[in-house]
Write a protein that holds these residues in place. Sequence first.
Motif, PDB file in Angstrom:
ATOM      1  N   ARG A 116      -6.554  12.007  45.665  1.00 22.30           N
ATOM      2  CA  ARG A 116      -6.418  13.033  44.887  1.00 22.30           C
ATOM      3  C   ARG A 116      -5.348  14.354  45.608  1.00 22.30           C
ATOM      4  NH1 ARG A 116      -6.565  13.061  39.867  1.00 22.30           N
ATOM      5  NH2 ARG A 116      -5.997  15.125  40.000  1.00 22.30           N
ATOM      6  N   LYS A 117      -5.586  14.575  46.923  1.00 18.80           N
ATOM      7  CA  LYS A 117      -4.541  15.418  47.537  1.00 18.80           C
ATOM      8  C   LYS A 117      -3.302  14.912  47.562  1.00 18.80           C
ATOM      9  CE  LYS A 117      -4.217  18.122  51.917  1.00 18.80           C
ATOM     10  NZ  LYS A 117      -4.790  18.319  53.250  1.00 18.80           N
ATOM     11  N   GLY A 118      -3.266  13.545  47.659  1.00 19.66           N
ATOM     12  CA  GLY A 118      -1.777  12.829  47.723  1.00 19.66           C
ATOM     13  C   GLY A 118      -1.137  13.111  46.264  1.00 19.66           C
ATOM     14  N   TRP A 119      -1.985  12.957  45.424  1.00 20.36           N
ATOM     15  CA  TRP A 119      -1.445  13.089  43.924  1.00 20.36           C
ATOM     16  C   TRP A 119      -1.129  14.430  43.590  1.00 20.36           C
ATOM     17  CZ3 TRP A 119       1.119  10.938  40.410  1.00 20.36           C
ATOM     18  CH2 TRP A 119       1.264  11.243  38.974  1.00 20.36           C
ATOM     19  N   GLU A 120      -1.720  15.412  43.978  1.00 16.07           N
ATOM     20  CA  GLU A 120      -1.285  16.770  43.760  1.00 16.07           C
ATOM     21  C   GLU A 120       0.149  16.981  44.209  1.00 16.07           C
ATOM     22  OE1 GLU A 120      -2.579  18.962  41.659  1.00 16.07           O
ATOM     23  OE2 GLU A 120      -3.896  17.022  41.303  1.00 16.07           O
ATOM     24  N   LYS A 121       0.155  16.559  45.603  1.00 16.99           N
ATOM     25  CA  LYS A 121       1.489  16.669  46.377  1.00 16.99           C
ATOM     26  C   LYS A 121       2.569  15.930  45.659  1.00 16.99           C
ATOM     27  CE  LYS A 121       2.561  18.444  49.383  1.00 16.99           C
ATOM     28  NZ  LYS A 121       3.254  19.956  49.566  1.00 16.99           N
ATOM     29  N   ALA A 122       2.296  14.668  45.101  1.00 13.59           N
ATOM     30  CA  ALA A 122       3.467  14.039  44.374  1.00 13.59           C
ATOM     31  C   ALA A 122       3.504  14.487  43.251  1.00 13.59           C
ATOM     32  CB  ALA A 122       2.546  12.465  44.206  1.00 13.59           C
ATOM     33  N   LYS A 123       2.881  14.986  42.528  1.00 14.63           N
ATOM     34  CA  LYS A 123       3.248  15.974  41.191  1.00 14.63           C
ATOM     35  C   LYS A 123       4.026  17.346  41.659  1.00 14.63           C
ATOM     36  CE  LYS A 123      -1.150  16.720  39.824  1.00 14.63           C
ATOM     37  NZ  LYS A 123      -2.061  16.966  38.730  1.00 14.63           N
ATOM     38  N   GLU A 124       3.943  17.961  42.547  1.00 14.81           N
ATOM     39  CA  GLU A 124       4.542  18.877  43.156  1.00 14.81           C
ATOM     40  C   GLU A 124       6.067  18.679  43.525  1.00 14.81           C
ATOM     41  OE1 GLU A 124       4.927  21.422  47.165  1.00 14.81           O
ATOM     42  OE2 GLU A 124       2.942  21.120  46.522  1.00 14.81           O
ATOM     43  N   LEU A 125       6.097  17.679  44.244  1.00 12.29           N
ATOM     44  CA  LEU A 125       7.453  16.975  44.760  1.00 12.29           C
ATOM     45  C   LEU A 125       8.376  16.509  43.155  1.00 12.29           C
ATOM     46  CD1 LEU A 125       6.244  15.004  47.879  1.00 12.29           C
ATOM     47  CD2 LEU A 125       7.686  17.127  47.761  1.00 12.29           C
ATOM     48  N   LEU A 148      -7.687   7.220  41.597  1.00 12.63           N
ATOM     49  CA  LEU A 148      -7.018   8.076  40.520  1.00 12.63           C
ATOM     50  C   LEU A 148      -6.996   7.552  39.410  1.00 12.63           C
ATOM     51  CD1 LEU A 148      -3.549   8.523  42.718  1.00 12.63           C
ATOM     52  CD2 LEU A 148      -5.503  10.165  42.571  1.00 12.63           C
ATOM     53  N   ASP A 149      -6.694   8.465  38.259  1.00 15.49           N
ATOM     54  CA  ASP A 149      -7.063   8.110  36.715  1.00 15.49           C
ATOM     55  C   ASP A 149      -5.594   7.675  36.446  1.00 15.49           C
ATOM     56  OD1 ASP A 149      -7.310   7.542  34.263  1.00 15.49           O
ATOM     57  OD2 ASP A 149      -7.889   9.761  33.951  1.00 15.49           O
ATOM     58  N   VAL A 150      -5.429   6.244  36.090  1.00 16.65           N
ATOM     59  CA  VAL A 150      -4.281   5.773  35.749  1.00 16.65           C
ATOM     60  C   VAL A 150      -3.676   6.429  34.355  1.00 16.65           C
ATOM     61  CG1 VAL A 150      -5.094   3.695  34.255  1.00 16.65           C
ATOM     62  CG2 VAL A 150      -2.768   3.740  35.347  1.00 16.65           C
ATOM     63  N   ALA A 151      -4.477   6.796  33.577  1.00 16.86           N
ATOM     64  CA  ALA A 151      -4.275   7.630  32.256  1.00 16.86           C
ATOM     65  C   ALA A 151      -3.556   8.856  32.652  1.00 16.86           C
ATOM     66  CB  ALA A 151      -5.244   7.718  31.512  1.00 16.86           C
ATOM     67  N   GLU A 152      -3.995   9.390  33.644  1.00 15.27           N
ATOM     68  CA  GLU A 152      -3.455  10.856  34.174  1.00 15.27           C
ATOM     69  C   GLU A 152      -2.026  10.644  34.793  1.00 15.27           C
ATOM     70  OE1 GLU A 152      -4.107  14.396  37.471  1.00 15.27           O
ATOM     71  OE2 GLU A 152      -5.941  12.939  36.872  1.00 15.27           O
ATOM     72  N   VAL A 153      -1.844   9.526  35.579  1.00 11.22           N
ATOM     73  CA  VAL A 153      -0.556   9.353  36.020  1.00 11.22           C
ATOM     74  C   VAL A 153       0.646   8.890  35.263  1.00 11.22           C
ATOM     75  CG1 VAL A 153       0.715   7.778  37.749  1.00 11.22           C
ATOM     76  CG2 VAL A 153      -1.849   8.561  38.397  1.00 11.22           C
ATOM     77  N   VAL A 154      -0.037   8.130  34.347  1.00 16.35           N
ATOM     78  CA  VAL A 154       0.971   7.633  33.182  1.00 16.35           C
ATOM     79  C   VAL A 154       1.578   8.804  32.375  1.00 16.35           C
ATOM     80  CG1 VAL A 154       1.033   6.198  30.870  1.00 16.35           C
ATOM     81  CG2 VAL A 154       0.200   5.600  32.986  1.00 16.35           C
ATOM     82  N   ALA A 155       0.451   9.710  31.897  1.00 17.88           N
ATOM     83  CA  ALA A 155       0.732  10.962  30.996  1.00 17.88           C
ATOM     84  C   ALA A 155       1.689  11.913  31.813  1.00 17.88           C
ATOM     85  CB  ALA A 155      -0.383  11.564  30.696  1.00 17.88           C
ATOM     86  N   PHE A 156       1.665  11.932  33.054  1.00 18.21           N
ATOM     87  CA  PHE A 156       2.242  12.883  34.013  1.00 18.21           C
ATOM     88  C   PHE A 156       3.754  12.473  34.065  1.00 18.21           C
ATOM     89  CE2 PHE A 156       4.527  13.977  37.905  1.00 18.21           C
ATOM     90  CZ  PHE A 156       4.325  15.412  37.762  1.00 18.21           C
ATOM     91  N   LEU A 157       3.997  11.240  34.247  1.00 20.50           N
ATOM     92  CA  LEU A 157       5.123  10.498  34.329  1.00 20.50           C
ATOM     93  C   LEU A 157       5.984  10.476  32.933  1.00 20.50           C
ATOM     94  CD1 LEU A 157       4.473   7.272  36.581  1.00 20.50           C
ATOM     95  CD2 LEU A 157       5.615   9.421  37.354  1.00 20.50           C
ATOM     96  N   LYS A 158       5.240  10.332  31.978  1.00 24.21           N
ATOM     97  CA  LYS A 158       6.068  10.321  30.582  1.00 24.21           C
ATOM     98  C   LYS A 158       6.311  11.823  30.007  1.00 24.21           C
ATOM     99  CE  LYS A 158       4.171   7.606  27.271  1.00 24.21           C
ATOM    100  NZ  LYS A 158       3.053   7.283  26.286  1.00 24.21           N
ATOM    101  N   ASP A 159       5.307  12.834  30.715  1.00 14.87           N
ATOM    102  CA  ASP A 159       5.489  14.157  29.980  1.00 14.87           C
ATOM    103  C   ASP A 159       6.181  15.085  30.958  1.00 14.87           C
ATOM    104  OD1 ASP A 159       4.119  13.196  27.768  1.00 14.87           O
ATOM    105  OD2 ASP A 159       2.165  13.995  28.275  1.00 14.87           O
ATOM    106  N   GLU A 160       5.862  15.021  32.310  1.00 12.39           N
ATOM    107  CA  GLU A 160       6.531  16.054  33.224  1.00 12.39           C
ATOM    108  C   GLU A 160       7.414  15.672  34.192  1.00 12.39           C
ATOM    109  OE1 GLU A 160       3.784  18.735  34.569  1.00 12.39           O
ATOM    110  OE2 GLU A 160       2.100  17.831  33.806  1.00 12.39           O
ATOM    111  N   LYS A 161       7.887  14.365  34.131  1.00  9.27           N
ATOM    112  CA  LYS A 161       8.792  13.692  35.398  1.00  9.27           C
ATOM    113  C   LYS A 161      10.336  14.378  34.741  1.00  9.27           C
ATOM    114  CE  LYS A 161      10.587   9.790  35.160  1.00  9.27           C
ATOM    115  NZ  LYS A 161      12.251  10.069  35.207  1.00  9.27           N
ATOM    116  N   PRO A 162      10.899  15.172  35.675  1.00  5.72           N
ATOM    117  CA  PRO A 162      12.315  15.421  35.224  1.00  5.72           C
ATOM    118  C   PRO A 162      13.139  14.099  34.652  1.00  5.72           C
ATOM    119  CG  PRO A 162      11.559  16.514  36.890  1.00  5.72           C
ATOM    120  CD  PRO A 162      10.567  15.565  36.824  1.00  5.72           C
TER     121      PRO A 162
END
Length: 207
Positions: A116-125, A148-162
Amino acid sequence: MTTPTPPSDAERHAQKMAKKKAARDKIMATKEGEKGLIIVHTGAGKGKSSSGFGMILRCIAHGMPSAVVQFIKGAWSTGERTLIEAHFGDLCQFHAMGEGFTWETQDKERDIAAARKGWEKAKELIRDERNKMVLLDEINIALRYDYLDVAEVVAFLKDEKPTMTHVVMTGRNAKEELIEIADLVTEMTLIKHPFRSGIKGQKGVEF
């Protein structure tokens, strides 16, 4: 009547290559778009992380800011980490968040917390548009064990990745949900591995 001289091997080769080049140029003329790619390296074969770090080094060579988050191998001393931190820290942020493989820690809650700590850092970066590429090394392992929840990872990449940020994810057993949204997926196939012959991982090859 003079019989035409048949073309030489060199001439036939040149003609063949000219046709290939013309066909290639025609295809390339239609490829004008650019976008930040979602890239997955998976499979049982060796080379997933190595390929990801090769891309990071390309970014560094082009002067493109980048970042690495290691989800599993954080407790290891690796050549890639040593090189980047010692010489390229101004261009590539390196965050080793894991504490080893899950069978080494033998503590599920601790592993989940590290993931979880790694994923939070990944989102920040990833949100930081200055980073042109972010490597999430071995995130597929964390997803495989449901740290980690794959649905959360997918949603972030689709919605928030620049739009122009590349995200590279490595590790065997990539989730189908990740493969579905990825632009580039490579599966490393295991043919032979020295470990099966009793040879341990060696510096410069494995780490």
